[in-house]
Design an enzyme around this catalytic site. Structure first.
Site, PDB file in Angstrom:
ATOM      1  N   ASP A  77       0.825  -1.214   0.000  1.00  0.00           N
ATOM      2  CA  ASP A  77       0.000   0.000   0.000  1.00  0.00           C
ATOM      3  C   ASP A  77       0.856   1.261   0.000  1.00  0.00           C
ATOM      4  O   ASP A  77       0.503   2.266  -0.604  1.00  0.00           O
ATOM      5  CB  ASP A  77      -0.921  -0.001   1.222  1.00  0.00           C
ATOM      6  CG  ASP A  77      -2.120  -0.900   1.010  1.00  0.00           C
ATOM      7  OD1 ASP A  77      -1.997  -1.868   0.237  1.00  0.00           O
ATOM      8  OD2 ASP A  77      -3.179  -0.636   1.591  1.00  0.00           O
ATOM      9  N   LYS A 120      -2.891  -5.495   3.394  1.00  0.00           N
ATOM     10  CA  LYS A 120      -3.913  -6.402   2.864  1.00  0.00           C
ATOM     11  C   LYS A 120      -3.544  -7.863   3.048  1.00  0.00           C
ATOM     12  O   LYS A 120      -4.401  -8.729   2.952  1.00  0.00           O
ATOM     13  CB  LYS A 120      -4.167  -6.121   1.371  1.00  0.00           C
ATOM     14  CG  LYS A 120      -4.623  -4.711   1.092  1.00  0.00           C
ATOM     15  CD  LYS A 120      -5.837  -4.335   1.899  1.00  0.00           C
ATOM     16  CE  LYS A 120      -6.178  -2.863   1.792  1.00  0.00           C
ATOM     17  NZ  LYS A 120      -5.159  -1.926   2.296  1.00  0.00           N
ATOM     18  N   CYS A 187       4.615  -0.662   8.439  1.00  0.00           N
ATOM     19  CA  CYS A 187       4.636   0.763   8.787  1.00  0.00           C
ATOM     20  C   CYS A 187       4.392   0.938  10.286  1.00  0.00           C
ATOM     21  O   CYS A 187       3.548   0.267  10.874  1.00  0.00           O
ATOM     22  CB  CYS A 187       3.593   1.519   7.980  1.00  0.00           C
ATOM     23  SG  CYS A 187       3.935   1.443   6.233  1.00  0.00           S
ATOM     24  N   SER A 463      -6.188   5.490   4.288  1.00  0.00           N
ATOM     25  CA  SER A 463      -5.083   4.722   4.838  1.00  0.00           C
ATOM     26  C   SER A 463      -5.164   4.817   6.349  1.00  0.00           C
ATOM     27  O   SER A 463      -5.694   5.783   6.902  1.00  0.00           O
ATOM     28  CB  SER A 463      -3.779   5.340   4.349  1.00  0.00           C
ATOM     29  OG  SER A 463      -2.747   5.056   5.245  1.00  0.00           O
TER      30      SER A 463
END
Ligand code: FES
Length: 548
Positions: A77, A120, A187, A463
């Site tokens: 992403d 995902k 992240c 996001s």
């Protein structure tokens, strides 16, 4: 054993000869056959190290059973955000879950351990395990450490906004690019990957205390090796995802994610997990569960701290113990340990007095960041994330964009007036298609310093790194002639998180009149995107493929 379908002697001699060719020994045919679904890939730091983790899992499994590693696809992403590639992100969840379903059933595995790192892969792995519904464990790849000067990928997106607003130089932007993402792991804030990892642990399908862990750490490797023994116990007790993930564990998960200010994407994924397991769990239930909860975490994106700070301050389990003690969590939910959540936490001391997770009586924010809204602009519901130091109600005039790209171009080139509601539509599951995340426009608004007086609403997603006054997942989407398709410039829109409303001040008659002039601004889609457009479910059901 289910795997007798491919291992039984003498009937399956032909199948066995294929397996011998990939390293099977005679004794392996009598063992449980375990699939290890690895989402390893070099395309992204989130999954860069997962081959090492899958080898550690294989080592642990082979002590008691026979492991076979297979791969799924991965989409990053962080890399696809803000461009055409993001249309494939949510769809990748469906491909990952389907590839797990396909390989596990085709190989007749007795159990699965899946390892995911990016936004995902994690729901893709969990949904895949639910589809196959054999004894299963999910292992999280772990979080990346912060970059130089406590930066991360979202810092780079926001630096880009500052650069275009001429607030930082090209050199400073380059410094941000070079120094913010270093090493492997997902992240580093309470974005989607870390939020979903915590969801997995609370649902009971990950090993306790494994969701808040550094990617490159000894603890992560130990966690992987130990998963073999845990799975063996699951197999002996025939405990499957459908026995573990229940309405009560889904409720636990949503409460924790809300308290921690987690990603709106978790709601989409939890709805999909519930649908896969045929559990009646809808947006309205989530609205009721989250409405009275405060926001207590000072984690990024809206707070100051990274997940690695949470690890250093004791991890997630003390916090869960505290929630159990004050009655927020249902401790009777069964987990992969074979014990209940309550028993898993039996010897954990509660500790809610730390600088990251505030006491419920003195929260960061008295209301919850995640809000489910309904109204004449979203009759089937939508999800708001209101990080809000700026109030709970926003009223402003609309400015319309029929794609993310249109909005980004406008934000970078124009001054946006205070009290504007940016509407980005035709970005829903079918309209996009793919329900892209609007991280680039929200980061651009933050970068140019416009976020305080501007709201953004969309039938796309956000996001986990987005913050501000944002509303996504608006359903029905524009492509399906939802009311968002008839909003015009300068319509007055109200986002009311106190009363859970998203409305525009147009009467029903006018809405119906405008619908007569509906124009579909969606772009033509090809290949699998077109298939997703035809087969995807509404976001209020989790935007999965409709298999029925
Ligand atoms: Fe993979 Fe953020 S891009 S976790």
């Amino acid at each position: 054993m289910k795997s007798n379908l491919v291992t039984k002697w003498p009937e399956k001699a032909a199948n066995r000869s294929m397996l011998r060719a990939v390293g099977y020994k005679k004794e392996d045919f009598n063992k449980f056959q375990i699939g290890i679904a690895s989402t390893w890939s070099n395309i992204t730091p989130c999954n860069n190290h997962i081959n090492i983790l899958s080898k550690a899992v294989e080592y642990g499994v082979n002590k008691l059973a026979k492991a076979t590693i297979f791969n799924t696809i991965t989409v990053s992403d962080g890399i696809s955000n803000g461009n055409y590639g993001m249309k494939y992100s949510l769809l990748s969840r469906e491909i990952i879950s389907s590839s797990i379903e396909i390989v596990c059933n085709a190989q007749s595995f007795d159990g699965i351990i899946s390892i995911g790192g990016c936004d995902k892969n994690i729901p893709g792995c969990i949904i895949g395990m639910c589809k196959v519904n054999i004894p299963s464990i999910f292992i999280y790849g772990g979080t990346i450490l912060p970059g130089k000067n406590r930066t991360d990928i979202v810092s780079v997106f926001e630096s880009l906004g500052k650069y275009f607003a001429k607030k930082i130089s090209e050199k400073e932007l380059l410094e941000a690019e070079k120094n913010s993402v270093i090493g492997s792991g997902s992240c580093s804030g309470m974005y989607t990957a870390n939020s979903m990892a915590i969801v997995a642990e609370i649902l009971g399908i990950s090993i306790p205390n494994s969701s808040v862990q550094n990617a490159q750490s000894v603890n992560k490797i130990i966690n992987c090796i130990n998963s073999g023994k845990t799975l063996f116990n699951l197999l002996k007790n025939n405990l499957k995802p459908s026995n573990i993930i229940t309405l009560e564990s889904l409720k636990n998960a949503i409460k924790v994610i809300s308290l921690l200010g987690g990603s709106t994407n978790c709601i989409l994924h939890l709805l999909n997990i519930a649908k896969t397991l045929k559990i009646k769990f809808f947006l309205k239930d989530i609205k009721d569960l989250t409405n009275n909860l405060p926001t207590i975490s000072d984690l990024k994106p809206s707070g100051k701290f990274f997940i690695s700070d949470l690890i250093n301050s004791g991890g997630i389990q003390r916090f869960l113990k505290f929630l159990l003690e004050i009655g927020i969590l249902n401790g009777d939910c069964v987990t992969i340990t074979g014990n209940t959540l309550k028993n898993n936490l039996k010897f954990i001391k509660s500790n809610y007095k730390n600088k990251l997770l505030k006491c419920l009586n003195f929260p960061i924010k008295k209301t919850n960041q995640l809000k489910i809204l309904f109204g004449n602009l979203s009759k089937r519901g939508c999800i708001a994330k209101i990080s809000g130091k700026d109030g709970e109600i926003f009223i402003g005039k609309s400015i319309i964009f029929n794609s993310e790209e249109e909005s980004i171009e406008f934000i970078y080139k124009n001054k946006i007036l205070n009290k504007t509601v940016i509407v980005i539509r035709f970005e829903g599951p079918k309209g996009g298609p793919g329900m892209r995340e609007m991280l680039t426009p929200t980061s651009a608004l933050i970068g140019i310093g416009a976020v305080k007086n501007i709201a953004l609403i969309t039938d796309g997603r956000f996001s986990g790194g987005s913050h501000g006054f944002v509303v996504g997942h608006i359903s029905p989407e524009a492509y399906e002639r939802g009311e968002i398709s008839v909003v015009r410039s300068n319509d007055l829109i109200m986002i009311d998180s106190i009363n859970n409303k998203l409305v525009f001040f147009i009467n029903e008659f006018k809405i119906e009149m405008r619908k007569k002039f509906f124009y579909n601004y969606s772009k033509i889609a090809f290949g699998i995107l077109n298939l997703y457009r035809k087969m995807s479910l509404d976001s209020s059901y989790g935007s999965g493929i409709n298999y029925e």
